[in-house]
Scaffold this motif. Structure first.
Motif, PDB file in Angstrom:
ATOM      1  N   GLU A   1     -22.826  17.160  21.051  1.00 25.73           N
ATOM      2  CA  GLU A   1     -22.043  16.043  20.497  1.00 25.73           C
ATOM      3  C   GLU A   1     -22.285  14.719  21.213  1.00 25.73           C
ATOM      4  N   LYS A   2     -22.900  14.746  22.407  1.00 24.40           N
ATOM      5  CA  LYS A   2     -23.220  13.523  23.151  1.00 24.40           C
ATOM      6  C   LYS A   2     -24.628  13.016  22.848  1.00 24.40           C
ATOM      7  N   GLY A   3     -25.397  13.797  22.066  1.00 22.75           N
ATOM      8  CA  GLY A   3     -26.751  13.382  21.716  1.00 22.75           C
ATOM      9  C   GLY A   3     -27.825  13.916  22.634  1.00 22.75           C
ATOM     10  N   THR A   4     -27.477  14.881  23.482  1.00 21.10           N
ATOM     11  CA  THR A   4     -28.451  15.506  24.370  1.00 21.10           C
ATOM     12  C   THR A   4     -29.177  16.613  23.619  1.00 21.10           C
ATOM     13  N   LEU A   5     -30.509  16.591  23.685  1.00 14.09           N
ATOM     14  CA  LEU A   5     -31.326  17.599  23.014  1.00 14.09           C
ATOM     15  C   LEU A   5     -31.106  18.964  23.656  1.00 14.09           C
ATOM     16  N   ILE A   6     -30.776  19.956  22.817  1.00 16.65           N
ATOM     17  CA  ILE A   6     -30.585  21.331  23.281  1.00 16.65           C
ATOM     18  C   ILE A   6     -31.855  22.132  23.073  1.00 16.65           C
ATOM     19  N   SER A   7     -32.429  22.013  21.864  1.00 17.88           N
ATOM     20  CA  SER A   7     -33.612  22.787  21.519  1.00 17.88           C
ATOM     21  C   SER A   7     -34.292  22.161  20.309  1.00 17.88           C
ATOM     22  N   CYS A   8     -35.572  22.442  20.151  1.00 19.43           N
ATOM     23  CA  CYS A   8     -36.263  21.986  18.943  1.00 19.43           C
ATOM     24  C   CYS A   8     -37.344  22.999  18.566  1.00 19.43           C
ATOM     25  N   ILE A   9     -37.741  22.929  17.310  1.00 22.41           N
ATOM     26  CA  ILE A   9     -38.751  23.827  16.782  1.00 22.41           C
ATOM     27  C   ILE A   9     -39.611  23.050  15.791  1.00 22.41           C
ATOM     28  N   ASP A  10     -40.905  23.352  15.769  1.00 24.05           N
ATOM     29  CA  ASP A  10     -41.865  22.640  14.922  1.00 24.05           C
ATOM     30  C   ASP A  10     -42.252  23.448  13.692  1.00 24.05           C
ATOM     31  N   LYS A  11     -42.983  22.786  12.794  1.00 24.38           N
ATOM     32  CA  LYS A  11     -43.536  23.371  11.568  1.00 24.38           C
ATOM     33  C   LYS A  11     -42.451  23.871  10.618  1.00 24.38           C
ATOM     34  N   ILE A  12     -41.348  23.133  10.534  1.00 22.86           N
ATOM     35  CA  ILE A  12     -40.225  23.516   9.683  1.00 22.86           C
ATOM     36  C   ILE A  12     -40.431  22.968   8.281  1.00 22.86           C
ATOM     37  N   VAL A  13     -40.374  23.845   7.299  1.00 25.68           N
ATOM     38  CA  VAL A  13     -40.499  23.458   5.899  1.00 25.68           C
ATOM     39  C   VAL A  13     -39.128  23.048   5.360  1.00 25.68           C
ATOM     40  N   LEU A  14     -38.106  23.839   5.657  1.00 27.51           N
ATOM     41  CA  LEU A  14     -36.736  23.579   5.218  1.00 27.51           C
ATOM     42  C   LEU A  14     -35.779  24.341   6.110  1.00 27.51           C
ATOM     43  N   PHE A  15     -34.492  23.989   6.005  1.00 28.51           N
ATOM     44  CA  PHE A  15     -33.496  24.706   6.804  1.00 28.51           C
ATOM     45  C   PHE A  15     -32.188  24.810   6.027  1.00 28.51           C
ATOM     46  N   TYR A  16     -31.347  25.738   6.476  1.00 32.21           N
ATOM     47  CA  TYR A  16     -30.041  25.982   5.881  1.00 32.21           C
ATOM     48  C   TYR A  16     -29.052  26.232   7.016  1.00 32.21           C
ATOM     49  N   SER A  17     -27.868  25.639   6.916  1.00 38.95           N
ATOM     50  CA  SER A  17     -26.833  25.846   7.920  1.00 38.95           C
ATOM     51  C   SER A  17     -25.691  26.643   7.324  1.00 38.95           C
TER      52      SER A  17
END
Length: 168
Positions: free
Chosen positions: A107-123
């Motif tokens: 919530e403060k804008g600190t990066l937790i994790s990332c992943i590449d080559k994403i076509v789409l996502f669902y939450s």
């Protein structure tokens, strides 16, 4: 004279936003602190999407996402054309369709994790995100992406074009 449209309220009820509509113009977003309702806390223009995130406000405009700390009245900016999604645990997702990167922030804008080559996502609207990763031209995987891990839940040699969820 103007009309109030697209009213949004923070979960704790302390803040709300609305767009001012006058004539044919609706590009001004007004930010109000309910404890000081007689004074406008802020304005933004050309906002495409508004999401409350605990004591913060996530504002999407063309080419930028602003994370506004409502208590301190300070902002953190993320440059790019992102799709945004907030999670119930106070985290948020930014998906850059151009670089195909999916990033998870607190919530403060600190990066937790990332992943590449994403076509789409669902939450699932809670704290889990399912993402389609294009590992190669003929290999896709669905991964469960959250602050704890990135776990492959399905793989195929076919292209995955969408994820559809059905209500419980």
């Amino acid at each position: 004279n103007y009309q109030m449209e697209y009213l949004r309220m923070s979960e704790d009820g302390k803040w709300f936003t609305f767009k001012k509509r006058y004539d044919s113009n609706t590009d001004t977003l007004v930010i109000i602190n309910r404890q000081k309702a007689d004074k406008i806390a802020g304005y933004r223009t050309r906002v495409e999407q508004v999401e409350f995130l605990k004591a913060n406000l996530l504002l999407k405009t063309e080419g930028c996402v602003e994370l506004l700390d409502l208590k301190k009245n300070t902002s953190l900016y993320f440059k790019g054309n992102f799709k945004i999604k907030t999670l119930s645990n106070g985290q948020f997702i930014l998906h850059d369709n151009k670089s195909r990167q999916l990033s998870l922030y607190n919530e403060k804008g600190t990066l937790i994790s990332c992943i590449d080559k994403i076509v789409l996502f669902y939450s699932d609207q809670k704290e889990n995100v399912y993402a389609v990763v294009e590992k190669s031209a003929n290999h896709c995987a669905v991964v469960l992406f959250n602050e704890k891990s990135i776990e492959t839940v399905y793989q195929t040699h076919n292209h995955i074009s969408q994820i559809v969820s059905f209500p419980d």
